[in-house]
Scaffold this motif. Structure first.
Motif, short mmCIF file in Angstrom:
data_model
loop_
_atom_site.label_atom_id
_atom_site.label_comp_id
_atom_site.label_asym_id
_atom_site.label_seq_id
_atom_site.Cartn_x
_atom_site.Cartn_y
_atom_site.Cartn_z
N PHE A 56 0.92 -0.99 -0.05
CA PHE A 56 0.03 -0.16 0.08
C PHE A 56 0.99 1.35 -0.02
CE2 PHE A 56 -2.91 3.33 1.67
CZ PHE A 56 -3.82 3.27 0.80
N LEU A 57 1.98 1.18 0.76
CA LEU A 57 2.66 2.32 0.79
C LEU A 57 3.63 2.48 -0.48
CD1 LEU A 57 4.34 2.23 4.41
CD2 LEU A 57 2.72 3.82 3.60
N PHE A 58 3.90 1.44 -1.24
CA PHE A 58 4.45 1.46 -2.55
C PHE A 58 3.40 2.38 -3.44
CE2 PHE A 58 5.07 -0.35 -6.64
CZ PHE A 58 6.30 -0.44 -6.94
N ILE A 59 2.14 1.77 -3.46
CA ILE A 59 1.26 2.22 -4.35
C ILE A 59 1.05 3.75 -4.07
CG2 ILE A 59 -1.29 2.28 -4.69
CD1 ILE A 59 -0.94 -0.76 -4.14
N ARG A 126 1.11 5.93 9.92
CA ARG A 126 2.12 5.86 9.40
C ARG A 126 2.08 6.45 8.15
NH1 ARG A 126 6.28 0.75 9.99
NH2 ARG A 126 6.84 2.43 11.68
N ILE A 127 0.89 6.05 7.38
CA ILE A 127 0.61 6.26 6.14
C ILE A 127 0.48 7.92 5.93
CG2 ILE A 127 -1.30 6.39 4.21
CD1 ILE A 127 -2.14 3.60 5.26
N ALA A 128 0.08 8.43 7.10
CA ALA A 128 0.01 9.94 6.92
C ALA A 128 1.34 10.47 7.11
CB ALA A 128 -0.77 10.35 8.27
N VAL A 129 2.33 10.07 7.82
CA VAL A 129 3.46 10.86 7.86
C VAL A 129 4.36 10.20 6.79
CG1 VAL A 129 5.75 10.52 8.99
CG2 VAL A 129 3.38 10.46 10.25
N VAL A 130 4.30 9.02 6.15
CA VAL A 130 4.93 8.78 4.96
C VAL A 130 4.71 9.42 3.87
CG1 VAL A 130 5.49 6.73 3.53
CG2 VAL A 130 5.66 6.33 6.00
N PHE A 131 3.40 9.48 3.71
CA PHE A 131 2.62 10.30 2.41
C PHE A 131 3.29 11.70 2.51
CE2 PHE A 131 -0.52 13.49 1.43
CZ PHE A 131 -0.69 13.38 0.10
N THR A 209 9.63 4.04 10.85
CA THR A 209 9.04 5.00 10.06
C THR A 209 9.96 5.51 9.08
OG1 THR A 209 7.26 5.62 11.26
CG2 THR A 209 7.59 6.85 9.57
N LEU A 210 11.21 5.69 9.33
CA LEU A 210 12.33 6.08 8.19
C LEU A 210 12.32 5.13 7.26
CD1 LEU A 210 15.12 7.24 10.63
CD2 LEU A 210 13.47 8.67 9.49
N PRO A 211 12.58 3.99 7.31
CA PRO A 211 12.52 2.85 6.15
C PRO A 211 11.19 2.75 5.40
CG PRO A 211 12.75 1.51 8.21
CD PRO A 211 12.87 3.06 8.49
N ALA A 212 10.24 3.10 6.15
CA ALA A 212 8.86 2.68 5.55
C ALA A 212 8.80 3.98 4.62
CB ALA A 212 7.66 2.93 6.60
N ILE A 213 9.35 5.20 4.83
CA ILE A 213 9.34 6.26 3.84
C ILE A 213 10.21 5.71 2.65
CG2 ILE A 213 10.44 8.41 3.40
CD1 ILE A 213 9.99 9.24 6.39
N CYS A 214 11.12 5.13 2.70
CA CYS A 214 11.91 4.55 1.56
C CYS A 214 10.91 3.44 0.50
CB CYS A 214 13.11 3.63 2.14
SG CYS A 214 14.43 4.75 2.82
N LEU A 217 9.09 6.06 -1.26
CA LEU A 217 9.97 6.50 -2.45
C LEU A 217 10.25 5.51 -3.45
CD1 LEU A 217 12.43 8.52 -0.05
CD2 LEU A 217 10.52 9.48 -1.23
N PHE A 218 10.36 4.20 -3.02
CA PHE A 218 10.61 3.12 -3.87
C PHE A 218 9.44 3.12 -5.02
CE2 PHE A 218 12.64 -1.43 -4.23
CZ PHE A 218 12.37 -1.17 -5.61
N GLY A 219 8.29 3.50 -4.38
CA GLY A 219 6.91 3.59 -5.50
C GLY A 219 7.14 4.97 -6.23
N VAL A 220 7.72 6.08 -5.69
CA VAL A 220 7.91 7.06 -6.16
C VAL A 220 8.63 7.09 -7.53
CG1 VAL A 220 8.64 9.60 -6.17
CG2 VAL A 220 7.19 8.77 -4.32
#
Length: 382
Positions: A56-59, A126-131, A209-214, A217-220
């Protein structure tokens, strides 16, 4: 030929598939009876269920590239876009807070006590912060800098978790309660505001949450490449499939030293899940957008267009429904619990099957609701 280069039906399909899977694994008939693939790994390792959240974070990352890409080069619009992203992020965080705060039983609910012990981290949080962080990085950094940021974060997180001593515990370690991330969560959030099932650590904690941002960004980066107009679809598919495969291999190799672990969101987990997501999206893109095989996509698109809405309501509604008590074999049980115990459990001799059947029925019920919303063009944007 691609018919709609600025919107991917394959991405809508992938999002809907991911959200439907999320609803399925989050709503078994009985938490005591779950098939192993529908459970999270106990600690190290990765089950199909552990793929859902990173997918989902990738998407989200791919969607950022598509939604904001046309205005990326116009710096005059950045402030407005960032403010809009911040509002969306705050809304998502607030919705996650509501899910954590909302009582399962109003009869013994104490507002002050609940507020003092409400869990602060969570999936929507987490979705909020990562987004938000990923959106800002997408707007402000070049493609090369985004990749470099990913590398720094992944190796920096690896170094922190493996080499920085944990205060009050000693050497760096990857155990549940004594790793650096768990210590940081307890120090900043205190045990009162962590995951209720553990209280001493949180699977959506601060440091992880730091690697979750990655992952986002992979999806970006994948979204940026998919949007390129001067690259043939066949070339895109070949490159993305290759990159995805290399990422999976890289994740498996890194797993030998830094184990794949969802709760820690390890760097190897980022590569492994990001690679799998890239492979799935590239194959979906080839099948759905390039070759136009899309008849099977509608049920998943129906889920995908109201993804956050169904995730939030599917977590909230069962609590509301279970507040209505029904007599069952001499005890008062919630209405949904009664449905499982009276209808599903007696139907199957294997409790694993009855629990799974209930989860599937739950997903189908939400599909009917979402189908009506889709037909009426009701899309709730968060």
């Amino acid at each position: 030929m691609e018919t709609k280069p600025q919107r991917l039906l394959s991405l809508d399909f992938f999002r809907g598939l991911t959200v439907a899977a999320m609803i399925l694994v989050n709503n078994p008939g009985s938490w005591a009876h779950i098939y192993p693939p529908l459970e999270h790994a106990a600690w190290h390792g990765c089950t199909p269920t552990d793929l859902v959240f990173p997918f989902f974070l990738f998407i989200v990352g791919v969607s950022i590239a598509y939604a904001m890409g046309s205005k990326r080069d116009d710096s005059a619009t950045h402030s407005k876009i960032i403010f809009k992203a911040l509002k969306r992020s705050i809304t998502l965080f607030f919705l996650g807070f509501i899910l954590a705060f909302f009582p399962r039983n109003f009869s013994d609910f104490n507002f002050v006590e609940a507020l003092s012990t409400v869990r602060i981290p969570g999936v929507l949080q987490r979705i909020a912060v990562v987004f938000f962080v990923s959106a800002v990085l997408f707007l402000k950094l070049s493609d090369k800098r985004i990749f470099q940021t990913m590398v720094v974060l992944l190796f920096g997180y690896w170094a922190l978790m493996n080499f920085v001593p944990v205060p009050d515990f000693g050497p760096a370690n990857l155990e549940k309660e004594t790793n650096l991330g768990a210590w940081l969560d307890r120090t900043i959030l205190t045990e009162a505001h962590l995951w209720k099932s553990a209280k001493t650590w949180d699977p959506e904690g601060i440091l992880s949450t730091l690697p979750a941002i990655c992952t986002c960004l992979f999806g970006v980066l994948v979204g940026i490449y998919l949007k390129k107009k001067n690259v043939e679809p066949a070339t895109k598919i070949a490159w993305l499939f290759s990159v995805g495969t290399l990422a999976v291999i890289g994740g498996l190799l890194w797993d030998l030293q830094f184990p794949i672990n969802k709760s820690l969101w390890t760097s190897s987990y980022v590569l492994y899940t990001g690679g799998l997501a890239t492979i799935i999206l590239s194959l979906s893109y080839w099948l759905i957008d390039v070759n136009q095989y899309n008849r099977f996509t509608k049920p998943f698109v129906v889920y995908g267009v109201n993804a956050i809405t169904v995730f939030f309501l599917s977590g909230l509604m069962p609590r509301l429904i279970n507040m209505f008590k029904v007599d069952f074999e001499g005890e008062k049980v919630g209405a949904l619990s009664y449905t499982y115990k009276a209808w599903f459990a007696p139907t199957f001799s294997n409790p694993l099957n009855s629990s799974l059947a209930y989860a599937i029925a739950f997903v189908m019920c939400w599909y009917l609701i979402l189908w009506v919303m889709y037909k009426k063009n009701i899309i709730i944007k968060v």
